[in-house]
Design a protein around this motif. Sequence first.
Motif, PDB file in Angstrom:
ATOM      1  N   ARG A  86      -1.259 -83.437 -64.553  1.00  0.00           N
ATOM      2  CA  ARG A  86      -2.529 -83.276 -65.265  1.00  0.00           C
ATOM      3  C   ARG A  86      -3.372 -84.544 -65.154  1.00  0.00           C
ATOM      4  NH1 ARG A  86      -5.762 -81.323 -66.690  1.00  0.00           N
ATOM      5  NH2 ARG A  86      -6.017 -81.036 -68.927  1.00  0.00           N
ATOM      6  N   THR A  87      -2.705 -85.707 -65.127  1.00  0.00           N
ATOM      7  CA  THR A  87      -3.433 -86.963 -64.936  1.00  0.00           C
ATOM      8  C   THR A  87      -4.126 -86.970 -63.581  1.00  0.00           C
ATOM      9  OG1 THR A  87      -1.897 -88.192 -66.350  1.00  0.00           O
ATOM     10  CG2 THR A  87      -3.177 -89.473 -64.758  1.00  0.00           C
ATOM     11  N   MET A  88      -3.402 -86.559 -62.541  1.00  0.00           N
ATOM     12  CA  MET A  88      -3.985 -86.524 -61.201  1.00  0.00           C
ATOM     13  C   MET A  88      -5.160 -85.550 -61.129  1.00  0.00           C
ATOM     14  SD  MET A  88      -2.473 -88.785 -59.475  1.00  0.00           S
ATOM     15  CE  MET A  88      -1.046 -89.838 -59.717  1.00  0.00           C
ATOM     16  N   GLU A  89      -5.035 -84.437 -61.835  1.00  0.00           N
ATOM     17  CA  GLU A  89      -6.145 -83.488 -61.903  1.00  0.00           C
ATOM     18  C   GLU A  89      -7.336 -84.111 -62.629  1.00  0.00           C
ATOM     19  OE1 GLU A  89      -7.155 -78.986 -63.559  1.00  0.00           O
ATOM     20  OE2 GLU A  89      -5.289 -79.970 -64.147  1.00  0.00           O
ATOM     21  N   ALA A  90      -7.054 -84.802 -63.744  1.00  0.00           N
ATOM     22  CA  ALA A  90      -8.120 -85.371 -64.564  1.00  0.00           C
ATOM     23  C   ALA A  90      -8.922 -86.442 -63.838  1.00  0.00           C
ATOM     24  CB  ALA A  90      -7.532 -85.939 -65.858  1.00  0.00           C
ATOM     25  N   ILE A  91      -8.274 -87.196 -62.940  1.00  0.00           N
ATOM     26  CA  ILE A  91      -8.982 -88.270 -62.236  1.00  0.00           C
ATOM     27  C   ILE A  91      -9.688 -87.776 -60.978  1.00  0.00           C
ATOM     28  CG2 ILE A  91      -7.435 -90.030 -63.168  1.00  0.00           C
ATOM     29  CD1 ILE A  91      -6.131 -90.218 -60.401  1.00  0.00           C
ATOM     30  N   GLY A  92      -9.511 -86.465 -60.662  1.00  0.00           N
ATOM     31  CA  GLY A  92     -10.308 -85.895 -59.581  1.00  0.00           C
ATOM     32  C   GLY A  92      -9.584 -85.402 -58.356  1.00  0.00           C
ATOM     33  N   CYS A  93      -8.252 -85.301 -58.395  1.00  0.00           N
ATOM     34  CA  CYS A  93      -7.526 -84.762 -57.240  1.00  0.00           C
ATOM     35  C   CYS A  93      -7.840 -83.279 -57.073  1.00  0.00           C
ATOM     36  CB  CYS A  93      -6.021 -84.949 -57.403  1.00  0.00           C
ATOM     37  SG  CYS A  93      -5.479 -86.643 -57.161  1.00  0.00           S
ATOM     38  N   ASP A  94      -7.921 -82.849 -55.828  1.00  0.00           N
ATOM     39  CA  ASP A  94      -8.191 -81.449 -55.514  1.00  0.00           C
ATOM     40  C   ASP A  94      -6.927 -80.636 -55.304  1.00  0.00           C
ATOM     41  OD1 ASP A  94     -11.214 -81.448 -55.230  1.00  0.00           O
ATOM     42  OD2 ASP A  94     -10.658 -83.070 -53.863  1.00  0.00           O
ATOM     43  N   ALA A  95      -5.803 -81.308 -55.013  1.00  0.00           N
ATOM     44  CA  ALA A  95      -4.529 -80.626 -54.809  1.00  0.00           C
ATOM     45  C   ALA A  95      -3.405 -81.653 -54.909  1.00  0.00           C
ATOM     46  CB  ALA A  95      -4.485 -79.922 -53.455  1.00  0.00           C
ATOM     47  N   LEU A  96      -2.193 -81.151 -55.119  1.00  0.00           N
ATOM     48  CA  LEU A  96      -1.012 -82.005 -55.205  1.00  0.00           C
ATOM     49  C   LEU A  96       0.052 -81.503 -54.243  1.00  0.00           C
ATOM     50  CD1 LEU A  96      -0.667 -82.176 -59.105  1.00  0.00           C
ATOM     51  CD2 LEU A  96      -1.881 -83.790 -57.620  1.00  0.00           C
ATOM     52  N   VAL A  97       0.672 -82.422 -53.529  1.00  0.00           N
ATOM     53  CA  VAL A  97       1.884 -82.127 -52.767  1.00  0.00           C
ATOM     54  C   VAL A  97       3.034 -82.722 -53.568  1.00  0.00           C
ATOM     55  CG1 VAL A  97       3.134 -82.457 -50.613  1.00  0.00           C
ATOM     56  CG2 VAL A  97       0.638 -82.223 -50.577  1.00  0.00           C
ATOM     57  N   ILE A  98       3.997 -81.887 -53.955  1.00  0.00           N
ATOM     58  CA  ILE A  98       5.057 -82.342 -54.859  1.00  0.00           C
ATOM     59  C   ILE A  98       6.431 -82.051 -54.265  1.00  0.00           C
ATOM     60  CG2 ILE A  98       6.050 -82.179 -57.170  1.00  0.00           C
ATOM     61  CD1 ILE A  98       3.367 -81.110 -58.166  1.00  0.00           C
ATOM     62  N   ARG A  99       7.267 -83.087 -54.263  1.00  0.00           N
ATOM     63  CA  ARG A  99       8.709 -82.907 -54.037  1.00  0.00           C
ATOM     64  C   ARG A  99       9.417 -83.383 -55.292  1.00  0.00           C
ATOM     65  NH1 ARG A  99      12.276 -84.661 -48.883  1.00  0.00           N
ATOM     66  NH2 ARG A  99      11.260 -82.762 -48.169  1.00  0.00           N
ATOM     67  N   HIS A 100      10.329 -82.541 -55.785  1.00  0.00           N
ATOM     68  CA  HIS A 100      11.017 -82.876 -57.027  1.00  0.00           C
ATOM     69  C   HIS A 100      12.441 -82.328 -56.984  1.00  0.00           C
ATOM     70  CE1 HIS A 100      11.673 -83.459 -61.346  1.00  0.00           C
ATOM     71  NE2 HIS A 100      10.575 -84.215 -61.338  1.00  0.00           N
ATOM     72  N   GLY A 101      13.341 -83.016 -57.664  1.00  0.00           N
ATOM     73  CA  GLY A 101      14.749 -82.630 -57.663  1.00  0.00           C
ATOM     74  C   GLY A 101      15.076 -81.432 -58.519  1.00  0.00           C
ATOM     75  N   VAL A 102      14.149 -81.022 -59.384  1.00  0.00           N
ATOM     76  CA  VAL A 102      14.377 -79.871 -60.251  1.00  0.00           C
ATOM     77  C   VAL A 102      13.958 -78.594 -59.523  1.00  0.00           C
ATOM     78  CG1 VAL A 102      13.702 -78.726 -62.408  1.00  0.00           C
ATOM     79  CG2 VAL A 102      14.081 -81.198 -62.356  1.00  0.00           C
TER      80      VAL A 102
END
Length: 293
Positions: A86-102
Amino acid sequence: MNSLLSMNDLSKDDIMRLIRRALEMKAGNYRPLPERKYVANLFFEPSTRTKASFEMAEKHLGITSLPFDVDHSSVTKGESLYDTCRTMEAIGCDALVIRHGVTAYYDEMEGLGIPIINGGDGSGSHPTQSLLDLMTIYDRFGRFEGLKVVIAGDISHSRVARSNQQALAKLGAEVRFSAPEAWQDESIEVPYVDLDDVVGDADVIMLLRVQHERHGDEKDFTKTAYHNGYGMTLKRYQRMKDTAIIMHPAPVNRDVEIDGRLIEAPRSVIFEQMNNGVFMRMSVLQEILGSEQ
């Protein structure tokens, strides 16, 4: 396509559109996105190929990548994944690439207003790896229907095996697994075979990395025994069809999943997969963030 979370999100037509666009991009037919876009690559697990190829894909498309280092972020202070996103969205990111262990971390992202591209979730899914694998197969054979594909190794811990099985079955390929009994996953309805029984008939042999970090106690594991039972040995390589290919998502445990001398052998497309990964990730980013080129 708003987000890409698993291969179940994609129809057969979606997959083929992404592959054809990626092949066009590989031929040099692309241009930067018409509008400036910002993407944060949030990698909570180690990565070389996936992270670097997303960064390269973003540069080719004129996308600005925001650097993110887990060890120097508020994650170390207890910030949740959702709050980071949500922080990345709030500062203006248009998309996220996420790798996570869960596994299926994205189920907790319902309040997020920007797209997610899943760069790998636990032992769940790895859709862009599957897509680059499919691109590599299609580029070599020009079809999926009727191809005989053997996926060998650490099935139960492999998001690659699960994603590729889903996609290849949808596209008409015949998929078989080969794995030690302890690493089989009976929740996936695929027959298990002895690698020696099918190596001479397979079109594609896809080897999986032994994921030591997900196993815990491995007192019964020995590299030599695994290589002899489930790896690509020189003897097995010599029995392959001339047109068959060897694949591996990498990183490779040399002389475990594959004899080190075979990693760049004529039938191996391991480094071709890596190269294709840039163009497939460009295709996915174009699909989600851009207009049709």
